[in-house]
Design a protein around this motif. Structure first.
Motif, PDB file in Angstrom:
ATOM      1  N   TYR A  23      18.311  -3.576   5.217  1.00 56.34           N
ATOM      2  CA  TYR A  23      17.578  -3.599   6.485  1.00 56.34           C
ATOM      3  C   TYR A  23      16.278  -4.358   6.263  1.00 56.34           C
ATOM      4  N   GLU A  24      16.013  -5.324   7.110  1.00 55.89           N
ATOM      5  CA  GLU A  24      14.763  -6.072   7.031  1.00 55.89           C
ATOM      6  C   GLU A  24      13.776  -5.495   8.040  1.00 55.89           C
ATOM      7  N   PRO A  25      12.673  -4.887   7.574  1.00 53.27           N
ATOM      8  CA  PRO A  25      11.733  -4.258   8.516  1.00 53.27           C
ATOM      9  C   PRO A  25      11.127  -5.276   9.464  1.00 53.27           C
ATOM     10  N   ARG A  26      11.190  -4.963  10.773  1.00 49.47           N
ATOM     11  CA  ARG A  26      10.641  -5.848  11.803  1.00 49.47           C
ATOM     12  C   ARG A  26       9.509  -5.175  12.573  1.00 49.47           C
ATOM     13  N   SER A  27       9.120  -3.992  12.139  1.00 45.62           N
ATOM     14  CA  SER A  27       8.152  -3.202  12.877  1.00 45.62           C
ATOM     15  C   SER A  27       6.830  -3.138  12.114  1.00 45.62           C
ATOM     16  N   SER A  28       5.766  -3.626  12.754  1.00 40.27           N
ATOM     17  CA  SER A  28       4.453  -3.512  12.117  1.00 40.27           C
ATOM     18  C   SER A  28       4.036  -2.058  12.003  1.00 40.27           C
ATOM     19  N   GLY A  29       4.471  -1.224  12.965  1.00 39.55           N
ATOM     20  CA  GLY A  29       4.160   0.200  12.901  1.00 39.55           C
ATOM     21  C   GLY A  29       4.798   0.860  11.692  1.00 39.55           C
ATOM     22  N   LEU A  30       6.041   0.473  11.370  1.00 35.90           N
ATOM     23  CA  LEU A  30       6.729   1.054  10.220  1.00 35.90           C
ATOM     24  C   LEU A  30       6.033   0.672   8.921  1.00 35.90           C
ATOM     25  N   THR A  31       5.740  -0.609   8.742  1.00 36.84           N
ATOM     26  CA  THR A  31       5.130  -1.028   7.482  1.00 36.84           C
ATOM     27  C   THR A  31       3.727  -0.441   7.327  1.00 36.84           C
ATOM     28  N   ALA A  32       2.997  -0.293   8.442  1.00 39.94           N
ATOM     29  CA  ALA A  32       1.681   0.343   8.368  1.00 39.94           C
ATOM     30  C   ALA A  32       1.819   1.811   7.980  1.00 39.94           C
ATOM     31  N   ALA A  33       2.822   2.495   8.551  1.00 42.64           N
ATOM     32  CA  ALA A  33       3.046   3.902   8.214  1.00 42.64           C
ATOM     33  C   ALA A  33       3.408   4.058   6.740  1.00 42.64           C
ATOM     34  N   LEU A  34       4.231   3.158   6.219  1.00 43.05           N
ATOM     35  CA  LEU A  34       4.613   3.234   4.809  1.00 43.05           C
ATOM     36  C   LEU A  34       3.399   3.033   3.906  1.00 43.05           C
ATOM     37  N   ARG A  35       2.507   2.142   4.307  1.00 44.41           N
ATOM     38  CA  ARG A  35       1.302   1.911   3.503  1.00 44.41           C
ATOM     39  C   ARG A  35       0.445   3.180   3.451  1.00 44.41           C
ATOM     40  N   PRO A  79       8.722   8.305  -0.611  1.00 42.28           N
ATOM     41  CA  PRO A  79       7.668   7.521  -1.259  1.00 42.28           C
ATOM     42  C   PRO A  79       7.784   7.484  -2.773  1.00 42.28           C
ATOM     43  N   ALA A  80       8.325   8.545  -3.402  1.00 40.38           N
ATOM     44  CA  ALA A  80       8.433   8.552  -4.857  1.00 40.38           C
ATOM     45  C   ALA A  80       9.398   7.469  -5.334  1.00 40.38           C
ATOM     46  N   ARG A  81      10.512   7.292  -4.602  1.00 40.64           N
ATOM     47  CA  ARG A  81      11.481   6.254  -4.964  1.00 40.64           C
ATOM     48  C   ARG A  81      11.230   4.941  -4.226  1.00 40.64           C
ATOM     49  N   ARG A  82      10.293   4.960  -3.269  1.00 37.43           N
ATOM     50  CA  ARG A  82       9.979   3.800  -2.431  1.00 37.43           C
ATOM     51  C   ARG A  82      11.236   3.278  -1.731  1.00 37.43           C
ATOM     52  N   VAL A  83      11.925   4.213  -1.065  1.00 31.98           N
ATOM     53  CA  VAL A  83      13.120   3.884  -0.295  1.00 31.98           C
ATOM     54  C   VAL A  83      12.880   4.268   1.154  1.00 31.98           C
ATOM     55  N   CYS A  84      13.219   3.371   2.073  1.00 30.80           N
ATOM     56  CA  CYS A  84      13.112   3.643   3.510  1.00 30.80           C
ATOM     57  C   CYS A  84      14.475   3.393   4.134  1.00 30.80           C
ATOM     58  N   LEU A  85      15.022   4.425   4.794  1.00 31.15           N
ATOM     59  CA  LEU A  85      16.371   4.358   5.355  1.00 31.15           C
ATOM     60  C   LEU A  85      16.307   4.499   6.864  1.00 31.15           C
ATOM     61  N   ARG A  86      16.754   3.491   7.584  1.00 30.01           N
ATOM     62  CA  ARG A  86      16.858   3.607   9.044  1.00 30.01           C
ATOM     63  C   ARG A  86      18.086   4.434   9.373  1.00 30.01           C
ATOM     64  N   THR A  87      17.901   5.495  10.175  1.00 27.75           N
ATOM     65  CA  THR A  87      18.989   6.414  10.454  1.00 27.75           C
ATOM     66  C   THR A  87      19.494   6.239  11.886  1.00 27.75           C
ATOM     67  N   ALA A 183       0.864  -5.189   7.382  1.00 25.93           N
ATOM     68  CA  ALA A 183       0.947  -5.883   6.109  1.00 25.93           C
ATOM     69  C   ALA A 183       2.193  -5.429   5.344  1.00 25.93           C
ATOM     70  N   ALA A 184       2.798  -6.355   4.629  1.00 22.40           N
ATOM     71  CA  ALA A 184       4.003  -6.045   3.863  1.00 22.40           C
ATOM     72  C   ALA A 184       3.679  -5.009   2.789  1.00 22.40           C
ATOM     73  N   VAL A 185       4.640  -4.146   2.494  1.00 24.35           N
ATOM     74  CA  VAL A 185       4.475  -3.150   1.441  1.00 24.35           C
ATOM     75  C   VAL A 185       5.343  -3.567   0.262  1.00 24.35           C
TER      76      VAL A 185
END
Length: 409
Positions: A23-35, A79-87, A183-185
């Protein structure tokens, strides 16, 4: 097939890991939340956490609701494994996140703590999540992101939307993040699929823990409030928000205290830092009293903390307490009071990091003994202790004697 053979077959087999696509993240909100999640949960060191946890169990999971091609999507975040899964799950009865923003959902998994500490583990879960939610809120603000935290939620209805994944989990709180540069994580892997299979297993022992909790305990929500910026516990100082992310990386739990007095006034003052939550303006619901043991009192302190010898030389204890009559009136009030105490506890951790003072939270203690030590009347309920002093290495903390781990964590 006889019962013994069937049991062996079940033990030998495991559910396969589901196939997931990239999955290629297209959401600035998602990448900001991950940061923010990465900064608020993980320390700069390998395998370390920015927030304390009873027994280092960390009994929680994180979901994010963010825009995905014009509609909200739900992401499972590790966050420990740095995995993000779109469900494929629905967005859990929440309003759409702000444009360019996101909702960060914190879920408890009580079994992870209760298998180690019994029913009291559920109380530790609430305190652990108070530390985490408060730290994420502060880190967001320190990164220039508008943020507010909500705890008065329709928990049961939201949990049902998670289907099988929500069976043994509880919605704790929702952190709403405003717009932020996306910003990219670095170092994250993004997948597209369903919730991880091992996290959806309905284990018999986990069911036993969950079923031992009264429904009103896990669903108590209270009347919804608008978020307001106010202290959760009265205090005379405030933590500088700009330093929050840096201090959360530096915070440590002391494994022991060395003899000698330490000035703790500047640390305890930051308990009054204003936070944006929906708990209202009643900062006097939970009161912090500071106890400074002297001389012969140290034996009483160790005994009052269930013989935790590493606390003997602590210079001061912040004792958080509330009116026991109020907490019995409505089921959600004790949950909220525990949050207030845990949130203030996280502030003390950060204040201690700023002042280079040793600090550790204390979960096991005698409420009656601490009412006596703090000079409190019989109607006060002691919720939480935080010890402060000169950092020193002594014995291993009792709850760290055996690290709790399990398949699927």
């Amino acid at each position: 097939m006889n019962t013994t053979l069937r049991t062996w077959r079940q033990l030998l087999q495991d559910d396969p890991v589901p196939r997931t696509g990239r999955y290629e993240p297209r959401s600035s909100g998602l990448t900001a939340a991950l940061r923010i999640v990465e900064s608020g949960v993980l320390d700069s060191g390998p395998g370390l956490r920015a927030v304390p946890s009873a027994g280092a169990v960390h009994p929680y999971e994180i979901l994010v609701v963010a825009d995905d091609d014009g509609r909200p999507a739900l992401f499972q975040v590790d966050p420990a494994r740095r995995v993000c899964l779109r469900t494929e799950a629905s967005p859990l009865l929440l309003p759409d996140p702000p444009r360019g923003g996101a909702h960060v959902l914190l879920l408890t998994r009580p079994w992870l703590s209760m298998r180690k500490y019994g029913r009291r583990g559920y109380l530790y879960v609430q305190l652990d999540l108070a530390h985490l939610a408060t730290n994420l809120l502060g880190v967001a603000l320190s990164l220039g992101v508008d943020a507010a935290l909500r705890l008065r939620l329709p928990r049961e209805a939201m949990r049902e939307r998670l289907g099988r994944f929500g069976a043994h989990r509880e919605i704790h709180s929702v952190l709403t993040l405003g717009p932020s540069p996306g910003a990219a994580v670095a170092g994250w892997r993004f997948r597209d699929g369903t919730f991880r299979a091992q996290d959806a297993l309905l284990d018999d022992l986990e069911s036993l823990c969950w079923n031992g909790l009264p429904p009103g305990l896990v669903d108590g929500s209270g009347t919804p409030n608008a978020a307001v910026r106010a202290p959760l516990v009265a205090g005379e100082g405030s933590l500088a928000v700009a330093r929050w992310a840096d201090l959360s990386r530096k915070r440590r739990s002391s494994k022991g205290f060395a003899p000698g007095a330490v000035a703790t006034t500047a640390v305890t003052a930051v308990a009054g830092t204003a936070l944006a939550t929906d708990l209202g303006l009643d900062q006097d619901r939970v009161v912090m009293s500071v106890v400074e043991p002297h001389g012969a009192d140290t034996d009483h302190v160790v005994s009052a903390c269930h013989d935790q010898e590493h606390l003997r030389h602590a210079s001061a204890f912040a004792v958080f307490h509330t009116d026991s009559g109020d907490t019995g009136a409505e089921s959600h009030l004790l949950r909220e009071d525990l949050f207030r105490a845990g949130a203030a506890g996280q502030l003390l951790y950060l204040g201690a990091a700023a002042e280079r003072v040793g600090v550790t939270a204390v979960g096991g203690f005698s409420p009656r003994a601490w009412r006596e030590l703090a000079g409190l009347p019989a109607g006060r309920e002691v919720l939480y202790l935080v010890a402060l002093g000169r950092d020193g290495v002594q014995t291993v903390k009792l709850d760290r004697g055996e690290r709790a781990t399990a398949h699927g964590e």
